[in-house]
Every structure is written in structure tokens, then in C-alpha cells.
Scaffold this motif. Structure first.
Motif, PDB file in Angstrom:
ATOM      1  N   PHE A  41       0.851  -1.273   0.095  1.00 39.71           N
ATOM      2  CA  PHE A  41       0.078   0.194  -0.036  1.00 39.71           C
ATOM      3  C   PHE A  41       1.000   1.193  -0.028  1.00 39.71           C
ATOM      4  N   PHE A  42       0.411   2.299  -0.548  1.00 33.02           N
ATOM      5  CA  PHE A  42       1.239   3.588  -0.906  1.00 33.02           C
ATOM      6  C   PHE A  42       0.475   4.698  -0.718  1.00 33.02           C
ATOM      7  N   THR A  43       1.070   5.497   0.127  1.00 33.30           N
ATOM      8  CA  THR A  43       0.414   6.852   0.423  1.00 33.30           C
ATOM      9  C   THR A  43       1.290   8.020   0.554  1.00 33.30           C
ATOM     10  N   TRP A  44       0.924   9.242  -0.175  1.00 30.79           N
ATOM     11  CA  TRP A  44       1.722  10.311  -0.405  1.00 30.79           C
ATOM     12  C   TRP A  44       1.285  11.407   0.468  1.00 30.79           C
ATOM     13  N   TYR A  45       2.214  12.275   1.355  1.00 29.30           N
ATOM     14  CA  TYR A  45       1.661  13.230   1.973  1.00 29.30           C
ATOM     15  C   TYR A  45       2.767  14.581   1.660  1.00 29.30           C
ATOM     16  N   LYS A  46       2.030  15.686   2.212  1.00 28.92           N
ATOM     17  CA  LYS A  46       2.817  17.043   1.946  1.00 28.92           C
ATOM     18  C   LYS A  46       2.315  17.662   3.156  1.00 28.92           C
ATOM     19  N   ASP A  47       3.579  18.151   3.899  1.00 25.08           N
ATOM     20  CA  ASP A  47       3.341  18.609   5.030  1.00 25.08           C
ATOM     21  C   ASP A  47       2.523  17.808   5.954  1.00 25.08           C
ATOM     22  N   GLY A  48       2.702  16.688   6.198  1.00 28.33           N
ATOM     23  CA  GLY A  48       2.005  15.820   6.859  1.00 28.33           C
ATOM     24  C   GLY A  48       0.473  15.389   6.495  1.00 28.33           C
ATOM     25  N   LYS A  49      -0.134  15.951   5.536  1.00 22.92           N
ATOM     26  CA  LYS A  49      -1.435  15.976   4.639  1.00 22.92           C
ATOM     27  C   LYS A  49      -1.404  14.919   3.561  1.00 22.92           C
ATOM     28  N   GLN A  50      -2.592  14.040   3.852  1.00 24.79           N
ATOM     29  CA  GLN A  50      -2.528  12.849   2.702  1.00 24.79           C
ATOM     30  C   GLN A  50      -2.550  13.766   1.327  1.00 24.79           C
ATOM     31  N   LEU A  51      -2.140  13.273   0.266  1.00 22.49           N
ATOM     32  CA  LEU A  51      -2.311  13.577  -0.923  1.00 22.49           C
ATOM     33  C   LEU A  51      -3.284  12.588  -2.028  1.00 22.49           C
ATOM     34  N   TYR A  52      -3.935  13.219  -2.626  1.00 19.91           N
ATOM     35  CA  TYR A  52      -4.842  12.324  -3.641  1.00 19.91           C
ATOM     36  C   TYR A  52      -4.769  12.579  -4.883  1.00 19.91           C
ATOM     37  N   ALA A  53      -4.852  11.649  -5.927  1.00 24.46           N
ATOM     38  CA  ALA A  53      -4.947  11.744  -7.392  1.00 24.46           C
ATOM     39  C   ALA A  53      -6.053  12.704  -7.372  1.00 24.46           C
TER      40      ALA A  53
END
Length: 301
Positions: A41-53
Motif C-alpha cells: 500500500f502506498f500513500t503520499w503526504y505533503k506537510d503531513g497531509k495526505q495527497l490524493y490523485a
């Protein structure tokens, strides 16, 4: 045993994100490589907030590589701490990158070049630039600003500035043309000298008939004018002459030269022609070459 260890391998990164400074005119792209037993499973974050497509970001997996792509050029919201997290049933790993943006002043990558243009043609100038948006483009002729009008069309296609004259060249066309690009971080300018020439290729000094002596080497010359790109062709008795062990053909400046590398003999006389051509037209000139009999008279004497 190795197979069992593979299926129990925790998710982990083998190539992590790295800090990056990106020009404001570019799109951010981050990637990192992982290993581990499925299911991942993969998850991206920016400044601790999740990023979504979304319309702003695209996230995808290419083989064992996680990719985050920003779909728009970088702006003042781009900088921050980006993180990617991978996980499976046996473990979790995370990596980070600090992204900063750099101001990129407007500058030319390909500048204007001096140009000769035929009177029968329309002038078109192009140059390419780079720099952080927002870019402003201004054209000048002899120091005076040029505006889009019935005479000129100015446009930007990608990173290319284009100036088009909408009519054929006239006596007013020559001059110094300049293009200026600017943004909030800098300014750059480039220029080119434009001159006009009579378009079609034509001779200004034609071949003249010659009478040569036995034992001499034949040399023919003629001069031309016309806009580049010019092609020169020589003929003898309407058959094309090529550079060879017998003769040499060359162009020096605006002069066409045919030189025989051996002394004249019975094969030398004939009708010699030189033709010049360019995209606007062609011209041809001729000369009759004969052998003089002076050596025979001297021999009999």
C-alpha cells in the motif's frame, strides 16, 4: 527458505526521496523505489497531509517505483515536505524530501540571428526563452516598439517568440530587430540585423568566350548575386561537369570558378555553361572556348 523470507519481507525503500530545488517554470516530479512482499500500500503526504490523485496531482506505480507528478507548473504553494509511505502486512517504511522553489529570471535559450531575406519573401523571426512565469514579450525595430497590426503578427508558441511580417519585404524592412523577455526576476534581450537582397540568383559578371593555347590550363570565372542558399552547376556542351582529376570547381565569395588541372588538348574546346539557382529563381551564362593555333605557326616558322 529464501522463498519464505521473500514472502515475509517487510515493505522498505531501496531508493529514497531526495531534497530538491525546482525552478518555478517546471513541474515537480518525485519518485522512490521500494521492495517487500505483496500486498503493498502506498500513500503520499505533503506537510503531513495526505495527497490524493486529482487535477493537481497524479500518483502511480511503475514496476517498483512510486511516482508523484504535479500536473501544473510550480508556484508559491509547491514548497514543503513531501513524504511517501509504503506498507505491507510485515512492516512500514517512509521517506521524505524537502522541496523548495527557485526564482528563474527570464532569459533566452536561442537568440535571434542576423538574417538576409529576399524582397519577394515575408520576414519571420524566432527565438526561444525560459524563465519562471509570468513572462512578458516585447518586440522592437530600431529601438521602437512593434505592435501586432496589419503589418506585423506577434505570437508565443510554447517557449518560442515569433514575429511575422504580413507583407513581402520593402525598402522599410531592413533594420535592427530586438526581442525582450521579462518576468518578476529578470530581463533579457536579443537582437538581429535584417537586410534585404534581390531574391533570384543572377549573374553580375558572366562568362566570356576564350581562345586558349595548347599547353595552357583553362580557367573560367563568373560572379553572381542572390539570396542564400545558392547552388552552382557547371556544364560542357550541355553535359554536367563534376569535380574530378581533370577539373576543379569551387565558389569563392560570390565567384564561381572552373579550373582545368591539366593542360589543354583537343578535348578542351566547347560550350561551357555555369548555372546558379536558389528558391527564388535561376540564371545561366555561357562561353565558347576554342584552341588558338599560335603554337602551330611558331612551330612551322
Amino acid at each position: 527458505m529464501d522463498l519464505v523470507m521473500f514472502f515475509l519481507e517487510p515493505a522498505r525503500f531501496v531508493k529514497r526521496l531526495t531534497d530538491m530545488a525546482i525552478p518555478l517554470s517546471q513541474k515537480l516530479r518525485l519518485q522512490c523505489t521500494f521492495t517487500g512482499a505483496p500486498k503493498m500500500f502506498f500513500t503520499w503526504y505533503k506537510d503531513g497531509k495526505q495527497l490524493y490523485a486529482s487535477y493537481r496531482y497524479n500518483t502511480r506505480i511503475i514496476d517498483n517505483t512510486c511516482v508523484l507528478e504535479c500536473l501544473h507548473e510550480s508556484n508559491n504553494e509547491t514548497p514543503g515536505k513531501y513524504s511517501c509511505e509504503v506498507s505491507n502486512s510485515f512492516g512500514t517504511d517512509i521517506c521524505h524530501a524537502n522541496i523548495t522553489t527557485v526564482t528563474e529570471p527570464a532569459r533566452f535559450e536561442q537568440k535571434l540571428k542576423d538574417k538576409k531575406v529576399a524582397m519577394s519573401k515575408k520576414l519571420k523571426l524566432e527565438c526561444t526563452f525560459t524563465g519562471a512565469p509570468k513572462i512578458f514579450v516585447t518586440w522592437y525595430k530600431d529601438g521602437k516598439q512593434i505592435y501586432a497590426s496589419y503589418r506585423y503578427n506577434t505570437q508565443i508558441v510554447g517557449n518560442t517568440c515569433i514575429l511575422e511580417c504580413l507583407h513581402e519585404c520593402t525598402k522599410d524592412t531592413p533594420g535592427i530587430y530586438s526581442c525582450e523577455v521579462s518576468n518578476s526576476y529578470g530581463i533579457d534581450i536579443c537582437q538581429a540585423e535584417v537586410t534585404t537582397v534581390s531574391g533570384p540568383a543572377r549573374f553580375v559578371k558572366k562568362l566570356t568566350n576564350q581562345s586558349v593555347l595548347w599547353g595552357q590550363k583553362l580557367r573560367l570565372e563568373c560572379s553572381f548575386t542572390g539570396i542564400e542558399k545558392l547552388f552552382v552547376t557547371w556544364y560542357k556542351d550541355d553535359k554536367q561537369v563534376y569535380a574530378s582529376y581533370r577539373c576543379n570547381t569551387k565558389v569563392i565569395g560570390n565567384t564561381c570558378i572552373l579550373e582545368y588541372l591539366r593542360e589543354c588538348d583537343e578535348d578542351t574546346p566547347g560550350k561551357y555553361s555555369c548555372e546558379v539557382t536558389n528558391e527564388d529563381g535561376s540564371d545561366i551564362c555561357h562561353a565558347l572556348v576554342t584552341l588558338a593555333t599560335g603554337w602551330l605557326t611558331n612551330l612551322v616558322s
